[in-house]
Design a protein around this motif. Sequence first.
Motif, PDB file in Angstrom:
ATOM      1  N   PHE A  89       0.836  -1.205   0.000  1.00 21.10           N
ATOM      2  CA  PHE A  89       0.000   0.000   0.000  1.00 21.10           C
ATOM      3  C   PHE A  89       0.868   1.251   0.000  1.00 21.10           C
ATOM      4  O   PHE A  89       0.581   2.221  -0.707  1.00 21.10           O
ATOM      5  N   LYS A  90       1.943   1.239   0.783  1.00 15.52           N
ATOM      6  CA  LYS A  90       2.849   2.390   0.828  1.00 15.52           C
ATOM      7  C   LYS A  90       3.463   2.662  -0.543  1.00 15.52           C
ATOM      8  O   LYS A  90       3.647   3.821  -0.936  1.00 15.52           O
ATOM      9  N   LYS A  91       3.782   1.620  -1.277  1.00 15.22           N
ATOM     10  CA  LYS A  91       4.337   1.791  -2.617  1.00 15.22           C
ATOM     11  C   LYS A  91       3.301   2.404  -3.561  1.00 15.22           C
ATOM     12  O   LYS A  91       3.642   3.211  -4.437  1.00 15.22           O
ATOM     13  N   CYS A  92       2.053   2.019  -3.374  1.00 12.69           N
ATOM     14  CA  CYS A  92       0.974   2.558  -4.217  1.00 12.69           C
ATOM     15  C   CYS A  92       0.688   4.016  -3.900  1.00 12.69           C
ATOM     16  O   CYS A  92       0.506   4.833  -4.811  1.00 12.69           O
TER      17      CYS A  92
ATOM     18  N   GLY B 123      -5.470   9.462  -3.336  1.00 12.15           N
ATOM     19  CA  GLY B 123      -4.610   8.529  -2.612  1.00 12.15           C
ATOM     20  C   GLY B 123      -5.176   8.035  -1.302  1.00 12.15           C
ATOM     21  O   GLY B 123      -4.444   7.858  -0.318  1.00 12.15           O
ATOM     22  N   PHE B 124      -6.503   7.800  -1.271  1.00 16.64           N
ATOM     23  CA  PHE B 124      -7.179   7.286  -0.068  1.00 16.64           C
ATOM     24  C   PHE B 124      -7.106   8.295   1.086  1.00 16.64           C
ATOM     25  O   PHE B 124      -7.055   7.926   2.248  1.00 16.64           O
ATOM     26  N   ILE B 125      -7.169   9.579   0.754  1.00 21.39           N
ATOM     27  CA  ILE B 125      -7.107  10.627   1.772  1.00 21.39           C
ATOM     28  C   ILE B 125      -8.436  11.373   1.886  1.00 21.39           C
ATOM     29  O   ILE B 125      -8.928  11.633   2.987  1.00 21.39           O
TER      30      ILE B 125
ATOM     31  N   ASN C 284      -1.017   1.438 -14.166  1.00 20.66           N
ATOM     32  CA  ASN C 284       0.212   0.800 -14.631  1.00 20.66           C
ATOM     33  C   ASN C 284       1.187   0.559 -13.477  1.00 20.66           C
ATOM     34  O   ASN C 284       1.795  -0.508 -13.358  1.00 20.66           O
ATOM     35  N   GLN C 285       1.312   1.572 -12.600  1.00 20.40           N
ATOM     36  CA  GLN C 285       2.233   1.453 -11.480  1.00 20.40           C
ATOM     37  C   GLN C 285       1.785   0.382 -10.495  1.00 20.40           C
ATOM     38  O   GLN C 285       2.566  -0.489 -10.074  1.00 20.40           O
ATOM     39  N   ILE C 286       0.492   0.411 -10.132  1.00 20.06           N
ATOM     40  CA  ILE C 286      -0.021  -0.522  -9.130  1.00 20.06           C
ATOM     41  C   ILE C 286      -0.033  -1.960  -9.681  1.00 20.06           C
ATOM     42  O   ILE C 286       0.294  -2.909  -8.966  1.00 20.06           O
ATOM     43  N   LYS C 287      -0.369  -2.099 -10.944  1.00 22.13           N
ATOM     44  CA  LYS C 287      -0.366  -3.441 -11.557  1.00 22.13           C
ATOM     45  C   LYS C 287       1.027  -4.057 -11.478  1.00 22.13           C
ATOM     46  O   LYS C 287       1.170  -5.245 -11.183  1.00 22.13           O
TER      47      LYS C 287
END
Length: 204
Positions: free
Chosen positions: A8-11, A53-55, A195-198
């Motif tokens: 999650f932190k990377k995402c 970003g889930f904020i 693309n990043q999360i995948k």
Amino acid sequence: MVITTEQFKKCFPANKEAETWSMNLCNILPRYEITTPLRIAAFLAQCGHESNGFIILRENLNYSAIGLLATWPNRFTPGIANLYAKMPIKIANRVYADRMGNGPEGSGDGWKYRGRGLIQLTGKRNYLEFAKAIGLRFEEIIPYMETKAGALESACWYWTVNKLNAIADTGDVRKMTKAINGGLNGIEDRQAKYNQIKSIFEAV
């Protein structure tokens, strides 16, 4: 599929509550069959865009007159926009009046049932349907949606109702975005996040 705090932190590196979010994701996503790398990447990317970003878990609606005219040209003239500018409660009650199960502007439904959750579930009808689907009384649904678990589950419910798992399986970010947004607003950011999360979850 487990979503770890580190993943999650990377995402979403700017989010300071990765441990809580990863725990909720692990608990809730399987209920809605969001369990493959493609589905998880699609869901996190779309929710990440919609919520910064889930904020951001609740719609703000603090628009200027110019913003009102650009966003709702059919609901505001320049004169009316000046009367509503920077008044979020009045704005919500006007723009969401008489639709999505809401009453007229004076009912206050627009503000009460404004966008909440990671995909900004909006309107009394959607709130009612969501409450019914998860077995909560209607008066319980707003407090629940203002928790992280509720913000997440409301997005999962919307995702399922709109059959987004099937679209996620194809990797079509444009089609997913249209199903969520009605258009292609923010498509570049959504695609980049996807693309990043995948790549993060495919590496597992």
